[in-house]
Design a protein around this motif. Structure first.
Motif, PDB file in Angstrom:
ATOM      1  N   PRO A 288       4.438  -1.358  -6.678  1.00 27.67           N
ATOM      2  CA  PRO A 288       3.772  -0.218  -6.024  1.00 27.67           C
ATOM      3  C   PRO A 288       2.844   0.520  -6.976  1.00 27.67           C
ATOM      4  N   ALA A 289       1.830   1.128  -6.402  1.00 30.64           N
ATOM      5  CA  ALA A 289       0.828   1.816  -7.221  1.00 30.64           C
ATOM      6  C   ALA A 289       1.405   3.029  -7.934  1.00 30.64           C
ATOM      7  N   ASP A 290       2.455   3.635  -7.378  1.00 36.96           N
ATOM      8  CA  ASP A 290       2.975   4.866  -7.970  1.00 36.96           C
ATOM      9  C   ASP A 290       4.082   4.626  -8.995  1.00 36.96           C
TER      10      ASP A 290
ATOM     11  N   PRO B 137      12.935   0.591  -4.546  1.00 35.25           N
ATOM     12  CA  PRO B 137      13.039  -0.285  -5.720  1.00 35.25           C
ATOM     13  C   PRO B 137      13.788   0.354  -6.876  1.00 35.25           C
ATOM     14  N   GLU B 138      13.958   1.692  -6.868  1.00 34.24           N
ATOM     15  CA  GLU B 138      14.621   2.342  -8.001  1.00 34.24           C
ATOM     16  C   GLU B 138      16.098   2.012  -8.095  1.00 34.24           C
TER      17      GLU B 138
ATOM     18  N   ASP C 215      10.619  -2.908 -12.425  1.00 37.87           N
ATOM     19  CA  ASP C 215       9.838  -1.809 -11.843  1.00 37.87           C
ATOM     20  C   ASP C 215      10.745  -0.661 -11.415  1.00 37.87           C
ATOM     21  N   GLY C 216      11.936  -0.988 -10.924  1.00 38.85           N
ATOM     22  CA  GLY C 216      12.892   0.056 -10.582  1.00 38.85           C
ATOM     23  C   GLY C 216      13.311   0.863 -11.803  1.00 38.85           C
ATOM     24  N   MET C 217      13.461   0.202 -12.948  1.00 38.33           N
ATOM     25  CA  MET C 217      13.784   0.920 -14.176  1.00 38.33           C
ATOM     26  C   MET C 217      12.624   1.840 -14.571  1.00 38.33           C
TER      27      MET C 217
END
Length: 567
Positions: free
Chosen positions: A295-297, A83-84, A320-322
């Motif tokens: 994601p949890a992390d 996702p990053e 979330d990727g950001m």
């Protein structure tokens, strides 16, 4: 008698007035053919260099993640991996994998690193074939961006200037090295360049269609790598500048000025909408229902950054990727520069790395071309379009926490290849011969590095074999030479005991390398060949440093792996 002589004189007139234009037309046709042949030759040598590198190099550290994610995108229509980074670059990679038909035995518990390893080494696929097809779309895209470099410079300086720019681009070891990998850095830089070129073209006429296409290209950059976000305000500002340049004749009155301001705002908003549409489309192509669970992390982001993320009109996986990227920036990484091992980051790391890894002739042409862009009146209007985007992106990248390679600054060689063409506008008598000599020098330096472009450094720093003494990680040793190591061990050191410290994503046993990790054995048992990736040599400490102190270097593989003999 006088009449006949006059007739004779008149009969000669067409010969004197029409023959020179015909001769000039033939010369122009021949010149066009020569330029076309030169362009074809430059692109062909670049294609050969990139295809050779793609066919001979084992997966670099990041590639298996992108390749595995691309397969999941196209087959399972799931966004759960990697996702990053946004999807577009991996969709481009996936376009080549369609022809490789890889089989994937994925497990629900796989993380993205395990996914890539499973695809390449545990699902019955040929890793060489899979990686070549994954890299091929990026190679094609890199060649197409070369045409953008050519056209941009040609519009500014002329055909010969376009040829100089294309030569620097196609001969750049950094562009060749990264353009031959299934990674995201070169595509992102190329999309930003394309957007800047289209914004410049808007200044020359028909602004709205060009600005619309520039918005699409900007969206493609944002949908490839989030690190291109700082280019958004720069390109929007340049778009408004282009619009004002084409509308000066609309009249000096206040009503005309208000209309121009309103139109500028509308154009800027329109470009943003088009860019966001491309970003959204890249996610919806993967999963039309946009199923996503954070994601949890994923780290939490607070303050102004958190507020901006909350209101940013992008898909939730992009936000979330950001957050993941902000987490990377908040971490402390290790670095290596000019023999110094350090923790954290150095603000001057990227300029220093570019100084090492750029051909000397290219550095001279960059500086002279940038100066010409600012000093020569006919180029001054184009200077912001060519110089401002890489300056802003480099300034932001220099504040980052990851001193891992010039791949974070690939927009510099891409944009400054265009700027270098400005050298031809200088009035100095020797400017053109000097530029030609420097291009030849660049060509010799680049061709001498074949096929080891990833560890390239220029002659002032000792060439590719010495880069490991100045830089590390993706500048030198990104795991690309595991296949070459297998060939070297089989040819020169058959049946010898091998101890291996390998920095990369490849699986040594998949290439026929049977080796043990010397750091997990008592030092007294480590005898024979000690094979160590150069990044690990550069940052060796503890047990590995002690093992290296008692060993002798006997061989070099691809300028990224050193073979030692330990008695």
């Amino acid at each position: 008698m006088s009449t006949s002589m006059a007739d004779r004189r008149e009969s000669r007139l067409p010969t004197r007035t029409t023959e020179p234009p015909r001769r000039f037309a033939r010369l122009r046709r021949h010149r066009r053919w020569l330029l076309a042949l030169a362009v074809a030759a430059l692109l062909a040598q670049m294609a050969v260099a990139m295809v050779t590198a793609a066919a001979r190099q084992t997966p670099t550290i990041d590639e298996p993640v992108y390749v595995g994610t691309a397969v999941v995108y196209t087959r399972e229509h799931s966004l759960r991996y990697n996702p990053e980074h946004p999807p577009l670059g991996k969709l481009i990679i996936g376009a080549g994998l369609v022809f490789a038909h890889p089989h994937l035995d994925a497990h629900a518990t796989d993380d993205q690193t395990a996914l890539g390893r499973r695809l390449l080494y545990e699902s019955g696929n040929d890793p060489w074939r899979v990686m070549f097809w994954a890299r091929l779309p990026v190679i094609v895209l890199t060649l197409l961006f070369g045409l953008v470099v050519l056209t941009f410079a040609r519009e500014l300086v002329g055909a010969v200037g376009g040829l100089v720019a294309l030569a620097l681009y196609t001969l750049s070891p950094d562009v060749i090295a990264n353009g031959s990998l299934a990674t995201l850095d070169l595509p992102a830089a190329g999309f930003v360049l394309t957007s800047a070129w289209l914004v410049w073209r808007a200044r020359r006429g028909r602004p709205l269609p060009h600005l619309a296409l520039a918005g699409v290209a900007l969206g493609a950059a944002l949908a490839t790598k989030m690190s291109t976000l700082p280019a958004v305000p720069v390109l929007l500002l340049l778009a408004v500048l282009s619009l004002w340049g084409t509308r000066r004749a609309s009249g000096p009155g206040p009503h005309a000025q208000r209309r121009l301001v309103a139109l500028s705002v509308a154009v800027a908003v329109g470009m943003v909408v088009l860019a966001l549409a491309v970003v959204w489309a890249s996610y919806l192509v993967v999963d039309p229902r946009l199923r996503w669970a954070t994601p949890a992390d994923v780290p939490a982001v607070h303050g102004l950054r958190g507020l901006a993320l909350h209101w940013l009109p992008v898909p939730r996986p992009y936000r979330d990727g950001m957050r993941v990227q902000f987490g990377f920036e908040n971490a402390t990484w290790g670095g290596f520069l000019f023999g110094r091992v350090y923790r954290g980051s150095l603000w001057y790391y990227l300029p220093a790395a570019l100084l090492v890894k750029t051909p000397l002739g290219t550095l001279v042409l960059w500086l002279a071309g940038a100066a010409a862009m600012v000093r020569v009146p006919r180029l001054r209007a184009a200077a912001p379009y060519v110089l401002l985007p890489p300056a802003v992106l480099l300034s932001v990248a220099m504040t980052g926490s990851r001193d891992l390679g010039v791949r974070y600054a690939l927009f510099v060689p891409v944009f400054l290849a265009v700027a270098a063409a400005g050298v031809l506008t200088l009035r100095a008598r020797r400017a053109r011969p000097a530029a030609a000599a420097l291009v030849v020098f660049v060509a010799v330096s680049s061709l001498r590095a074949f096929p080891y472009y990833l560890p390239y450094s220029n002659e002032a720093f000792g060439g590719p074999s010495m880069t490991r003494l100045r830089l590390h990680d993706s500048n030198v040793d990104w795991g690309q030479d595991l296949g070459r190591l297998a060939d070297r061990l089989a040819a020169r050191y058959p049946h010898e005991r091998v101890w291996l410290v390998y920095k990369g994503s490849g699986v040594p046993s998949a290439y026929g390398i049977e080796a043990a990790d010397p750091r997990k054995a008592p030092p007294g048992e480590v005898h024979g060949l000690l094979v160590v990736s150069d990044s690990s040599v550069a940052k060796a400490d503890g047990r590995l440093a002690a093992l290296l102190d008692g060993s002798t270097a006997v061989d070099d593989v691809g300028h990224s792996i050193t073979i030692f003999r330990r008695p």
